[in-house]
Design an enzyme around this catalytic site. Structure first.
Site, PDB file in Angstrom:
ATOM      1  N   ASP A   1       0.849  -1.175   0.000  1.00  0.00           N
ATOM      2  CA  ASP A   1       0.000   0.000   0.000  1.00  0.00           C
ATOM      3  C   ASP A   1       0.893   1.236   0.000  1.00  0.00           C
ATOM      4  OD1 ASP A   1      -2.365   1.242  -0.021  1.00  0.00           O
ATOM      5  OD2 ASP A   1      -2.812   1.015   2.100  1.00  0.00           O
TER       6      ASP A   1
ATOM      7  N   ASN B   1      -8.894  -3.636  -6.783  1.00  0.00           N
ATOM      8  CA  ASN B   1      -7.937  -2.954  -7.667  1.00  0.00           C
ATOM      9  C   ASN B   1      -8.295  -3.068  -9.149  1.00  0.00           C
ATOM     10  OD1 ASN B   1      -5.089  -3.733  -5.524  1.00  0.00           O
ATOM     11  ND2 ASN B   1      -6.318  -1.876  -5.633  1.00  0.00           N
TER      12      ASN B   1
END
Ligand code: FPP
Length: 163
Positions: free
Chosen positions: A25, A73
């Site tokens: 991340d 995603n």
């Protein structure tokens, strides 16, 4: 003055976690803070993965799980997804020899059927070629979601219990 030493030297074997999980991340923020494109952040993230895998293996971590690409995603812009898949493929090709030479077992969890064929094939080939390796298990969580994760974790645990 205490000389600067790599952090690794100070990590004692007995304090090592057996399994380390990392959620990849912050690549976008990393790039943004430096006035760079998100793609540059992802590239740097992939470079960091290489360093992390090497360090984990050297330290004797038994399992390293990288949460690299979630189901959510897929809703990112097409260009960004393509760039990520390229980085993933590049990683699988460039690290292949090192993974095999260092007895690392690579496996993928998640909804891997959604990945482009070329990435899936590289993943399958390396998973197969490394399946007998015992030095460290490197798990890539790809197209992962909470539900898949629990199912995979349960199947991994039962495989290990049976072996
Ligand atoms: C999070 O950054 C990262 C990702 C969505 C993808 C990470 C995957 C790769 C770099 C591909 C290569 C993978 C391997 C295993 C070599 P973000 O864009 O969510 O950043 P932010 O949190 O700052 O928005």
């Amino acid at each position: 003055m205490i000389p600067r030493q790599p952090t690794m030297i100070f990590i004692e074997g007995r304090n090592l976690p057996a399994h380390v999980g990392i959620i990849m991340d912050g690549n976008g923020r990393w790039a943004q803070q430096r006035g760079m494109k998100r793609s540059a952040g992802h590239k740097e993230g992939a470079r960091a993965v290489r360093r992390i895998v090497r360090a984990a293996r050297r330290l004797g971590v038994s399992a390293l799980t990288l949460y690299a690409f979630s189901e959510q995603n897929w809703s990112r812009p097409e260009e960004e997804i393509e760039g990520l898949m390229e980085l993933l493929l590049e990683f699988l090709c460039s690290e292949r020899d090192e993974i095999l030479e260092n007895s690392i077992r690579l496996r993928a969890v998640g909804n891997v059927d959604r990945l482009p064929g070329i990435v899936r094939h590289a993943l399958e080939a390396l998973s197969k070629d490394s399946e007998k390796n015992t030095g460290m298990t490197l798990t890539l969580a790809l197209s992962y979601g909470g539900r898949e994760e629990i199912l995979e974790a349960a199947s991994f645990a039962s495989d290990r219990a049976a072996s």
